[in-house]
Design a protein around this motif. Structure first.
Motif, mmCIF file in Angstrom:
data_model
loop_
_atom_site.group_PDB
_atom_site.id
_atom_site.type_symbol
_atom_site.label_atom_id
_atom_site.label_comp_id
_atom_site.label_asym_id
_atom_site.label_seq_id
_atom_site.Cartn_x
_atom_site.Cartn_y
_atom_site.Cartn_z
ATOM 1 N N ALA A 200 9.803 -2.838 5.090
ATOM 2 C CA ALA A 200 8.869 -2.896 3.973
ATOM 3 C C ALA A 200 9.163 -3.597 2.614
ATOM 4 N N VAL A 201 10.417 -3.427 2.265
ATOM 5 C CA VAL A 201 11.070 -4.209 1.190
ATOM 6 C C VAL A 201 10.818 -5.561 1.151
ATOM 7 N N LEU A 202 11.064 -6.250 2.268
ATOM 8 C CA LEU A 202 10.957 -7.766 2.587
ATOM 9 C C LEU A 202 9.498 -8.077 2.530
ATOM 10 N N VAL A 203 8.500 -7.418 3.250
ATOM 11 C CA VAL A 203 7.375 -7.574 3.110
ATOM 12 C C VAL A 203 6.719 -7.797 1.555
ATOM 13 N N TYR A 204 7.160 -6.637 0.866
ATOM 14 C CA TYR A 204 7.089 -6.863 -0.569
ATOM 15 C C TYR A 204 7.359 -7.914 -1.174
ATOM 16 N N ALA A 205 8.720 -8.284 -1.027
ATOM 17 C CA ALA A 205 9.134 -9.505 -1.665
ATOM 18 C C ALA A 205 8.594 -10.583 -1.248
ATOM 19 N N THR A 206 8.040 -10.788 0.022
ATOM 20 C CA THR A 206 7.239 -12.052 0.500
ATOM 21 C C THR A 206 5.862 -12.082 -0.085
ATOM 22 N N THR A 207 5.291 -10.937 -0.143
ATOM 23 C CA THR A 207 3.896 -10.970 -0.387
ATOM 24 C C THR A 207 3.477 -10.401 -1.885
ATOM 25 N N GLY A 208 4.264 -9.613 -2.421
ATOM 26 C CA GLY A 208 3.919 -8.845 -3.600
ATOM 27 C C GLY A 208 3.147 -7.355 -3.254
ATOM 28 N N ARG A 209 3.051 -7.150 -2.015
ATOM 29 C CA ARG A 209 2.573 -5.732 -1.861
ATOM 30 C C ARG A 209 3.314 -5.240 -0.261
ATOM 31 N N GLY A 210 3.225 -3.884 -0.467
ATOM 32 C CA GLY A 210 3.791 -3.242 0.725
ATOM 33 C C GLY A 210 3.084 -3.117 1.931
ATOM 34 N N PRO A 211 3.644 -2.971 3.133
ATOM 35 C CA PRO A 211 2.836 -3.277 4.470
ATOM 36 C C PRO A 211 1.727 -2.106 4.761
ATOM 37 N N PHE A 212 2.018 -1.309 3.931
ATOM 38 C CA PHE A 212 1.077 0.248 4.087
ATOM 39 C C PHE A 212 0.238 0.395 2.975
ATOM 40 N N ASP A 213 0.160 -0.131 2.048
ATOM 41 C CA ASP A 213 -0.405 0.110 0.864
ATOM 42 C C ASP A 213 -1.740 0.596 0.810
ATOM 43 N N ALA A 214 -2.328 1.578 0.215
ATOM 44 C CA ALA A 214 -3.645 1.942 0.279
ATOM 45 C C ALA A 214 -3.983 2.737 -0.904
ATOM 46 N N GLY A 215 -5.194 3.242 -1.051
ATOM 47 C CA GLY A 215 -5.713 3.785 -2.293
ATOM 48 C C GLY A 215 -5.128 4.815 -3.003
ATOM 49 N N SER A 216 -4.420 5.650 -2.194
ATOM 50 C CA SER A 216 -3.791 7.030 -2.484
ATOM 51 C C SER A 216 -2.590 7.160 -2.085
ATOM 52 N N PRO A 217 -1.689 7.961 -2.345
ATOM 53 C CA PRO A 217 -0.204 8.269 -1.784
ATOM 54 C C PRO A 217 -0.504 8.795 -0.338
ATOM 55 N N PHE A 218 -1.675 9.569 -0.178
ATOM 56 C CA PHE A 218 -1.638 10.332 0.920
ATOM 57 C C PHE A 218 -2.176 9.395 2.027
ATOM 58 N N MET A 219 -3.125 8.423 1.812
ATOM 59 C CA MET A 219 -3.556 7.408 2.712
ATOM 60 C C MET A 219 -2.326 6.297 3.010
ATOM 61 N N THR A 220 -1.569 6.211 1.968
ATOM 62 C CA THR A 220 -0.677 5.308 2.120
ATOM 63 C C THR A 220 0.571 6.143 3.331
#
Length: 730
Positions: A200-220
């Motif tokens: 997940a960290v490497l996805v963020y480092a590559t794209t600026g976003r996490g691989p499971f990001d959503a609109g709320s902590p519970f959706m994430t």
């Protein structure tokens, strides 16, 4: 940040200079001692300081964290778990966090991203080697420094997450970077959780976003547990490897050793972001659809909310992003070897006596080690014991008159010699490999070679040969005939420590690595009256930590150290180690086996099990009895207490001279002269029955066959051959 009025000015002899930050577990200060040495000092919050269970776990975790001293972590230099507010100091490393770097300058790519990935994997490898799980690997806990990435903030997090938190408690972690099991069963988290977070960290480092990001902590959190990761913006090979890291099931993720090998071989051009691959639906529409909860998602989120609220959860995360759909998991590149997770082993790869620190009967491995241009081959002569690394066999010369002493690297795909270097190697001793260094036994000590080129890197004289080599991620260990256990720092080629151990009867001490300890099997007495004892030494200092007298006599150099009960919490692992060995044969009678727990005064003797060697794993004991059925020799699986779990006919005939089967992942490989079978340990069925013609010669005593990437590597007295364990059907 400047110190606040209510901040202390001194803790444990360290003068506090500045605030570096604060988190859910405590506040981090920049501090220094009288000599001026700077440290990062973390003081835990008062609510944790008042909890006795927290202090106990913090004390255990500090002891483990002190052992983490890799190049890509910030080592612990001091701590006081008994202070009014417990604290821990680590080496201060100037740099900025990965999150700060991405937010200010954008995602990483190319060599910079590759260095980050390799550094993080090496940091996890070092932590897991000494039984530390980070549990909160995220962009804020990765420092980018002049000499590479550093992982920070381990130790306290582990202790805090394990207490019973009823009022002010927190589930440790940040949802976009947490593993599914951290959300569903945090008390059963294993090292595989860190591998998921790494992906997940490497996805963020590559794209600026996490691989499971959503609109709320519970959706994430829901996406982490149920939805595929959004990784389409990653390129080619790297995308497939990270997809592997993000498997929902912990057992399907790679271990750090295999992951490191895969990352190092991924082309630099594959590291970075590429335009998202459009699907049948417009990307914006697809993203909106994913964020628009269905009734099923709403119900699942409500359940998650109730569970997390009941635990007093606290989350820290950023704005969501979006990306593309995932792809299929990594699979092997040859027909017949499509189930990578079944072949992959979870244990860290440590090449010794055939590949595993527990001896020649097991070789932790996976499909990533397979040479891409492999064809069946037989090597030239004079080749002795080997281990498998860098898609090659790294070997010493065979023993015997007229054999030229040398070390040699054989290409795993063709069997040809990549390089050969004359040296006064002790011919019956397999090498060990740490990183890019091949270490061999020579007449007066140890010698290190560059595994890629064969260049001599260092020589370490200790006065006599150091035999029975085994290794962890930083050191190589062995024993001398005089009864001294030797530890050498491989990076520097220097003696780390040496420790005399009492052994009698001319029996060389046997050493195995497990749980940050060396387990040394030694004989006390001679002949049938000899007693055996296992001494546990700390790998860092060589200090004796435990003694376990065995209740029966082990046979020769035979010892396996099993880490059992893998679904339980890690800090109790030290009490869940199990010793296994064969008992001496008596006039050709069936073998008996000893199974005894670490520090236990008595063990279980399993009598008359088989005439052939037995392979011991945490999954059970695997034996081939001398009796056969109409379906050939029967493979039998036993529990560690001797209960029969299952058995299956193999369809081949194995005599009393059969060598132990090789177990790697969920597959068992059994070779009997020129016949072989591969058994799936989940279905208990034979899934392949290859022919291995070269194996009809008697293998040498020093080594069993090796299985790597679905291939057999088979030794005889003077040469090696390689054969397909999953031959194509034509």
């Amino acid at each position: 940040m400047a110190l606040r009025d209510n901040d202390p000015r001194e803790i444990g002899g360290y003068a506090l200079l500045d605030r570096l930050g604060a988190g859910g577990m405590g506040t981090v200060f920049l501090a220094q001692i009288d000599s001026g040495r700077p440290v990062a000092l973390k003081v835990v919050h008062e609510q944790f300081a008042a909890d006795a269970e927290f202090r106990t776990r913090f004390r255990q975790e500090v002891r483990a964290a002190r052992r983490v001293s890799g190049a890509f972590t910030a080592p612990v230099v001091d701590a006081d778990p008994d202070a009014a507010r417990p604290w821990m100091a680590t080496t201060y490393v100037p740099g900025r966090t990965l999150r700060s770097r991405v937010e200010s300058e954008g995602p990483l790519s190319g060599a910079e991203l590759r260095l980050l990935a390799v550094g993080l994997v090496e940091a996890l490898r070092d932590m897991h080697q000494v039984r530390v799980i980070h549990r909160d690997l995220k962009p804020d806990n990765v420092l980018l420094t002049e000499d590479g990435p550093r992982v920070i903030d381990f130790g306290i997090s582990r202790a805090a997450d394990h207490q019973t938190l009823t009022v002010t408690g927190r589930i440790l972690g940040t949802p976009p970077f947490m593993s599914p099991e951290q959300l569903s069963a945090p008390h059963r988290v294993t090292p595989a959780s860190d591998v998921f977070s790494l992906g997940a960290v490497l996805v963020y480092a590559t794209t600026g976003r996490g691989p499971f990001d959503a609109g709320s902590p519970f959706m994430t959190a829901y996406n982490v547990v149920h939805e595929p990761p959004e990784v389409a913006e990653l390129s080619s090979t790297v995308r497939e490897i990270i997809q592997w890291c993000l498997a929902k099931e912990p057992g399907e993720r790679p271990d750090p050793a295999g992951l490191l090998d895969a990352f190092r071989k991924a082309p630099v051009a594959d590291w970075g972001r590429r335009p998202a691959v459009p699907s049948a639906a417009d990307p914006e529409t697809r993203h909106a659809r994913r964020l628009r909860p269905t009734r099923r998602v709403i119900l699942a989120s409500a359940v998650a909310l109730a569970v997390l609220a009941g635990a007093g959860s606290y989350f820290t995360f950023r704005d969501p992003g979006r990306g593309g759909a995932g792809i299929d998991p990594v699979a092997a590149n040859r027909p017949g070897l499509t189930d990578a997770t079944a072949v992959s082993a979870s244990e860290v790869y440590r090449p010794v006596l055939g590949g595993n620190p527990n001896g020649s009967s097991s070789y932790g491995d996976g499909p990533w080690r397979q040479p891409s241009t492999w064809l069946p081959w037989v090597s030239g002569g004079g080749i002795g014991p080997c281990v498998y690394e860098v898609r090659s066999l790294l070997c010493t010369s065979a023993s015997g008159d007229g054999v030229r002493q040398r070390v040699v690297r054989l290409d795993g795909g063709s069997g040809t010699e990549v390089w050969s270097v004359p040296t006064d190697v002790v011919g019956d001793q397999p090498p060990a490999v740490v990183g890019d260094t091949m270490v061999v036994t020579v007449a007066d000590g140890l010698r290190g070679f560059d595994a890629m080129t064969g260049t001599v890197k260092w020589s370490l004289p200790v006065g006599e040969a150091v035999r029975g080599l085994t290794a962890d991620s930083r050191r190589v260990y062995g024993a001398t005939k005089s009864g001294t256990v030797v530890a050498a720092d491989v990076a520097r080629g220097r003696l780390a420590w040496q420790q005399p151990v009492v052994t009698e009867g001319g029996v060389l001490p046997t050493i195995r690595v497990a749980h940050g300890q060396l387990h040394v099997l030694r004989s006390l007495g001679k002949g049938r009256s000899a007693g055996y004892r296992v001494t546990a030494l700390d790998t860092v200092s060589g200090v004796t930590e435990a003694e376990t007298p065995l209740s029966a006599q082990c046979s020769g150099r035979d010892l396996t150290v099993l880490e059992t009960d893998t679904d339980t919490e890690w800090e109790a692992y030290a009490e869940r180690l199990t010793y296994f060995c064969h008992l001496p044969e008596r006039d050709g009678e069936p073998r008996s086996l000893l199974v005894q727990d670490f520090r236990s005064t008595t063990g279980t003797v399993l009598r008359n099990v088989t005439t052939a060697p037995v392979t011991a794993t945490a999954q059970g004991l695997f034996a081939t009895p001398s009796v056969t059925s109409a379906g050939g020799t029967v493979l039998r699986a036993l529990a560690l207490d001797g209960r029969r779990l299952w058995e299956t006919p193999t369809g081949i005939q194995c005599g009393a001279n059969a060598v132990a089967p090789v177990v790697t992942g969920q597959r068992l490989y059994l070779l009997c002269e020129d016949q072989a079978v591969v058994v799936d340990l989940r279905s208990h069925k034979v899934v392949s029955r290859p022919g291995v013609p070269y194996a009809s010669m008697t293998p040498p005593a020093y080594n069993s066959y090796i299985v790597a990437g679905g291939l057999f590597f088979v030794p005889t007295e003077q040469r090696w051959g390689s054969y397909d364990a999953y031959p194509r059907v034509t």
